[in-house]
Design an enzyme around this catalytic site. Sequence first.
Site, short mmCIF file in Angstrom:
data_model
loop_
_atom_site.label_atom_id
_atom_site.label_comp_id
_atom_site.label_asym_id
_atom_site.label_seq_id
_atom_site.Cartn_x
_atom_site.Cartn_y
_atom_site.Cartn_z
N TYR A 60 0.85 -1.19 0.00
CA TYR A 60 0.00 0.00 0.00
C TYR A 60 0.89 1.24 0.00
O TYR A 60 1.42 1.63 1.02
CB TYR A 60 -0.93 0.01 1.21
CG TYR A 60 -1.88 -1.16 1.30
CD1 TYR A 60 -2.17 -1.94 0.18
CD2 TYR A 60 -2.50 -1.49 2.50
CE1 TYR A 60 -3.04 -3.03 0.27
CE2 TYR A 60 -3.38 -2.56 2.59
CZ TYR A 60 -3.64 -3.32 1.47
OH TYR A 60 -4.50 -4.39 1.57
N SER A 215 -22.37 1.43 0.09
CA SER A 215 -22.44 2.67 0.87
C SER A 215 -23.06 3.79 0.06
O SER A 215 -23.90 4.54 0.54
CB SER A 215 -21.04 3.10 1.33
OG SER A 215 -20.45 2.14 2.14
#
Length: 341
Positions: A60, A215
Amino acid sequence: MAKVGRIKLGSQGLEVSQQGLGCMGMSAFYGPPKADEDMIKLIHHAIDTGVTFLDTSDIYGPHTNEILLSKALKGDQIREKVELATKFGINMVDGNREIRGDPAYVRSACEASLKRLDIDCIDLYYQHRIDTRVPIELTIGELKKLVEEGKIKYIGLSEASSSTIRRAHAVHPITAIQLEWSLWTRDVEEDIIPTCRELGIGIVAYSPLGRGFFSSGPKIVDSFDPQDFRKYLPRFEGENLEHNKKMFDRVNEIATRKGCTPGQLALAWVHHQGNDVCPIPGTTKIANFNENIGALSVKLTREEMTELEEIVSADAVKGERYASVMANVSWKNSETPPLSA
């Protein structure tokens, strides 16, 4: 705000918060990196709320997310309050990703993560993707040595097949398997979930909100940054998205009936899969984090679970998890495309 409980993850002694925090999007893949100070505030808020299971990886950034976590865990004995998981196995070479699981790389990756995180021991260390060129027994053998040396506490695998999990577990107990599991990614229920339960391995569900789809709904594509890799995922494209919108609308109807958001409903569904499952939704906003915690207060009946599962049956979702371009030749030594999570 809902109370965040604790669960035992696997059968080796690891205990974590019943919901974790995926930290990937703070630094990579979902657009440009966010400001460190804002992300540190979010991480501290999560810990104060009881969400102490933090998930990162050396890829990441690469590396920058681990460095961010090291900053967030400084001072006031914060490190002692969290269960920190990181990963190895996806290596960058000249801008290309390669999968590595050879013992020398395992050790060097662990040492590098310990240094970046500025800690003495990693709580849960995952092999991020499986290197099919290296027998899993060799990889786990080196991880076992790292456990014996006190550099890691527990071993995990990410995106591993059932047979690989069994072979790995025979060398050293595997504490957790990380996999994509949500209302629109359910193929793991056929083989991998039963294998984990048979062997007493905990389940960590990444992208439990369908990479934000549950979401925000289909409109999420309008807010994708040019650097957001979700722009290229088949499920967010063209006719697939139009089809998936119908599924979202039906989920939203149930959420309205329940008095919660569709994201909370989708997350509650994952929580209801069992007390051996810990979803790790990621976010970069405190408001979204608080909404995710609210999912812990959403109680679903067996009938409601069945209704949701009928809406998102195997043929209800259109589009593959990853684009075909993400399975190119440089990634062929992996069981699955080694992109994110």
